[in-house]
Write a protein that holds these residues in place. Structure first.
Motif, PDB file in Angstrom:
ATOM      1  N   PHE A  73       0.263 -17.079  -1.708  1.00 57.17           N
ATOM      2  CA  PHE A  73       0.986 -18.030  -0.860  1.00 57.17           C
ATOM      3  C   PHE A  73       1.994 -17.316   0.040  1.00 57.17           C
ATOM      4  O   PHE A  73       2.157 -17.673   1.214  1.00 57.17           O
ATOM      5  CB  PHE A  73       1.679 -19.083  -1.721  1.00 57.17           C
ATOM      6  N   LEU A  74       2.658 -16.305  -0.483  1.00 57.30           N
ATOM      7  CA  LEU A  74       3.642 -15.560   0.310  1.00 57.30           C
ATOM      8  C   LEU A  74       2.969 -14.837   1.477  1.00 57.30           C
ATOM      9  O   LEU A  74       3.468 -14.865   2.609  1.00 57.30           O
ATOM     10  CB  LEU A  74       4.382 -14.560  -0.572  1.00 57.30           C
ATOM     11  N   SER A  75       1.850 -14.181   1.218  1.00 54.82           N
ATOM     12  CA  SER A  75       1.191 -13.424   2.283  1.00 54.82           C
ATOM     13  C   SER A  75       0.756 -14.337   3.422  1.00 54.82           C
ATOM     14  O   SER A  75       0.837 -13.954   4.594  1.00 54.82           O
ATOM     15  CB  SER A  75      -0.011 -12.665   1.718  1.00 54.82           C
ATOM     16  N   ILE A 120       6.275  -7.765  -5.709  1.00 48.79           N
ATOM     17  CA  ILE A 120       5.931  -8.940  -6.497  1.00 48.79           C
ATOM     18  C   ILE A 120       5.568  -8.580  -7.929  1.00 48.79           C
ATOM     19  O   ILE A 120       5.802  -9.367  -8.852  1.00 48.79           O
ATOM     20  CB  ILE A 120       4.743  -9.694  -5.839  1.00 48.79           C
ATOM     21  N   ASN A 121       4.985  -7.391  -8.132  1.00 45.97           N
ATOM     22  CA  ASN A 121       4.487  -7.069  -9.471  1.00 45.97           C
ATOM     23  C   ASN A 121       5.213  -5.916 -10.151  1.00 45.97           C
ATOM     24  O   ASN A 121       4.747  -5.392 -11.164  1.00 45.97           O
ATOM     25  CB  ASN A 121       2.984  -6.778  -9.416  1.00 45.97           C
ATOM     26  N   GLY A 122       6.357  -5.510  -9.628  1.00 48.29           N
ATOM     27  CA  GLY A 122       7.106  -4.413 -10.239  1.00 48.29           C
ATOM     28  C   GLY A 122       7.724  -4.810 -11.567  1.00 48.29           C
ATOM     29  O   GLY A 122       8.335  -5.871 -11.691  1.00 48.29           O
ATOM     30  N   THR A 155      -2.489 -10.321  -4.542  1.00 45.50           N
ATOM     31  CA  THR A 155      -3.806 -10.956  -4.635  1.00 45.50           C
ATOM     32  C   THR A 155      -3.855 -12.051  -5.691  1.00 45.50           C
ATOM     33  O   THR A 155      -4.912 -12.645  -5.926  1.00 45.50           O
ATOM     34  CB  THR A 155      -4.894  -9.914  -4.965  1.00 45.50           C
ATOM     35  N   ARG A 156      -2.719 -12.323  -6.342  1.00 43.68           N
ATOM     36  CA  ARG A 156      -2.689 -13.385  -7.350  1.00 43.68           C
ATOM     37  C   ARG A 156      -1.482 -14.285  -7.111  1.00 43.68           C
ATOM     38  O   ARG A 156      -0.400 -13.823  -6.759  1.00 43.68           O
ATOM     39  CB  ARG A 156      -2.604 -12.819  -8.766  1.00 43.68           C
ATOM     40  N   PHE A 157      -1.680 -15.563  -7.291  1.00 46.68           N
ATOM     41  CA  PHE A 157      -0.648 -16.581  -7.392  1.00 46.68           C
ATOM     42  C   PHE A 157       0.445 -16.459  -6.334  1.00 46.68           C
ATOM     43  O   PHE A 157       0.225 -16.821  -5.184  1.00 46.68           O
ATOM     44  CB  PHE A 157      -0.074 -16.574  -8.806  1.00 46.68           C
ATOM     45  N   ILE A 187      -9.076  -8.946  -1.470  1.00 43.25           N
ATOM     46  CA  ILE A 187      -7.795  -9.037  -0.782  1.00 43.25           C
ATOM     47  C   ILE A 187      -7.581 -10.429  -0.207  1.00 43.25           C
ATOM     48  O   ILE A 187      -6.479 -10.972  -0.245  1.00 43.25           O
ATOM     49  CB  ILE A 187      -7.711  -7.973   0.331  1.00 43.25           C
ATOM     50  N   ALA A 188      -8.624 -10.996   0.316  1.00 45.40           N
ATOM     51  CA  ALA A 188      -8.530 -12.334   0.894  1.00 45.40           C
ATOM     52  C   ALA A 188      -9.330 -13.314   0.045  1.00 45.40           C
ATOM     53  O   ALA A 188     -10.536 -13.145  -0.132  1.00 45.40           O
ATOM     54  CB  ALA A 188      -9.053 -12.333   2.326  1.00 45.40           C
TER      55      ALA A 188
END
Length: 378
Positions: free
Chosen positions: A68-70, A137-139, A62-64, A90-91
């Motif tokens: 774009f990836l989603s 992405i955030n791990g 949901t960030r940065f 989410i969107a």
């Protein structure tokens, strides 16, 4: 199936530095690279075809980078679920995105609400859903990844967002994927995650970005410069200003993440991802000015050792030379960044800052400390 072995890249001896490198276009080092391929049957590796629709889980999103990836993955026809705590929508409509495109994306993106540190919930919810591919992405820690792997024993691919910050500081640059890493770095959790993925025998790929910039960046990278330029203030830069760094556009990073999906050459491999050119601190200030249509900036050099900034960060970059080669990604993945530095900064400024609003309020406290002392190094 064939597996790419770790690619041996001959590093150049890099002599640092000359003032001529301060031009905003940066310095581009041309590397002569030779790749050696060995054919092996990869133990435990399961390959995924990027051409078929996949059930994809994004940890974060949901960030940065995830924004774009989603969108890329949804446009490619994949079923995409974001795993988040549900604290952000989410969107979210991107800068410059049409209402129709946003509505189309919103109707297709899925959500799984939870805390990734609640390992029992992660295992039960992911086991029930089943996913073909995970983009993490955030791990930050290896222990956050284990329950995901346990929940998805038939997982086809695990794609991890690591960091070029894992490399051990060196006088020989640029950093290449096989360079020594620093187990004591603040990114040691990402190193431990890469080791875990390797030990588990899963089909994994790790991406190591350098500094990421672009629209909706929540880190004060280009924003730090744009704040000062728009306010008509001098730009304080530590020491000589000819320290070389590197930035990569978020949209190029998202494309790289897509390129490794289902790519056999990416199996169990690490890739640096960033822009092709390197830039000095002074050069970055000039590039931001050019991108935003500002006059040549007034740059004030200072000695950080002369100040006590407390917990405040006086400058958004490491005060050192820090950049990495992207030759492996270019040759193995066929990936190439679309944005040069000024073009990418213009994209960021026009879509974010050119609207007359900033995501964060400017803090000039450290600047005022520096300017009031008028300590300028020649």
């Amino acid at each position: 199936m064939a597996k790419m072995m770790m690619l041996q890249q001959h590093q150049p001896s890099f002599s640092l530095l000359t003032s001529s490198l301060s031009d905003f276009n940066g310095a581009k080092l041309h590397l002569q690279v030779q790749y050696k391929r060995k054919v092996h049957q990869p133990k435990g590796a399961l390959y995924v075809s990027a051409s078929s629709e996949k059930k994809i889980l994004i940890m974060g999103g949901t960030r940065f980078i995830g924004l774009f990836l989603s969108r890329i993955l949804v446009k490619e026809g994949h079923q995409v679920t974001l795993f988040t705590r549900g604290k952000s929508p989410i969107a979210k409509q991107l800068p410059g995105e049409s209402d129709q495109d946003f509505a189309d994306f919103s109707s297709k993106i899925l959500h799984l609400k939870g805390d990734r540190k609640d390992y029992d919930f992660v295992k039960s919810s992911l086991s029930a859903e089943g996913f073909d591919v995970v983009y993490d992405i955030n791990g930050r820690e290896a222990e956050e990844v284990e329950p995901i792997l346990e929940a998805l024993p038939k997982l086809e691919q695990y794609i991890y967002c690591s960091s070029a910050g894992v490399y051990l500081k060196s006088d020989i640059l640029p950093h290449c994927e096989e360079d020594a890493v620093d187990p004591k770095s603040r990114h040691k959790g990402k190193l431990e995650t890469e080791s875990l993925l390797q030990s588990k025998g899963v089909n994994w790929t790790s991406i190591r970005p350098v500094y990421i910039y672009g629209p909706l960046n929540y880190n004060p990278v280009e924003e730090w410069f744009f704040h000062r330029l728009k306010a008509g203030r001098p730009i304080p830069v530590p020491n000589s200003g000819i320290q070389i760094s590197q930035l990569g556009h978020v949209k190029d990073l998202a494309t790289a993440f897509l390129n490794v999906l289902g790519n056999e050459k990416a199996s169990r491999e690490i890739f640096n991802i960033s822009g092709e050119k390197y830039v000095t601190f002074d050069g970055l200030a000039k590039a931001c000015a050019k991108a935003g249509g500002f006059p040549e900036p007034e740059i004030v050099h200072y000695n950080p050792k002369e100040f006590d900034f407390g917990k405040k960060k006086a400058f958004p970059f490491r005060d050192q030379h820090f950049f990495a080669s992207v030759e492996k990604a270019k040759h193995v993945l066929g990936w190439k960044p679309e944005f040069d530095l000024v073009e990418g900064l213009t994209d960021s400024y026009n879509l974010d800052f050119g609207r007359g609003t900033f995501r964060k309020e400017a803090d000039f406290t450290t600047d005022d400390m520096i300017l009031s002392k008028k300590l300028v190094l020649q």
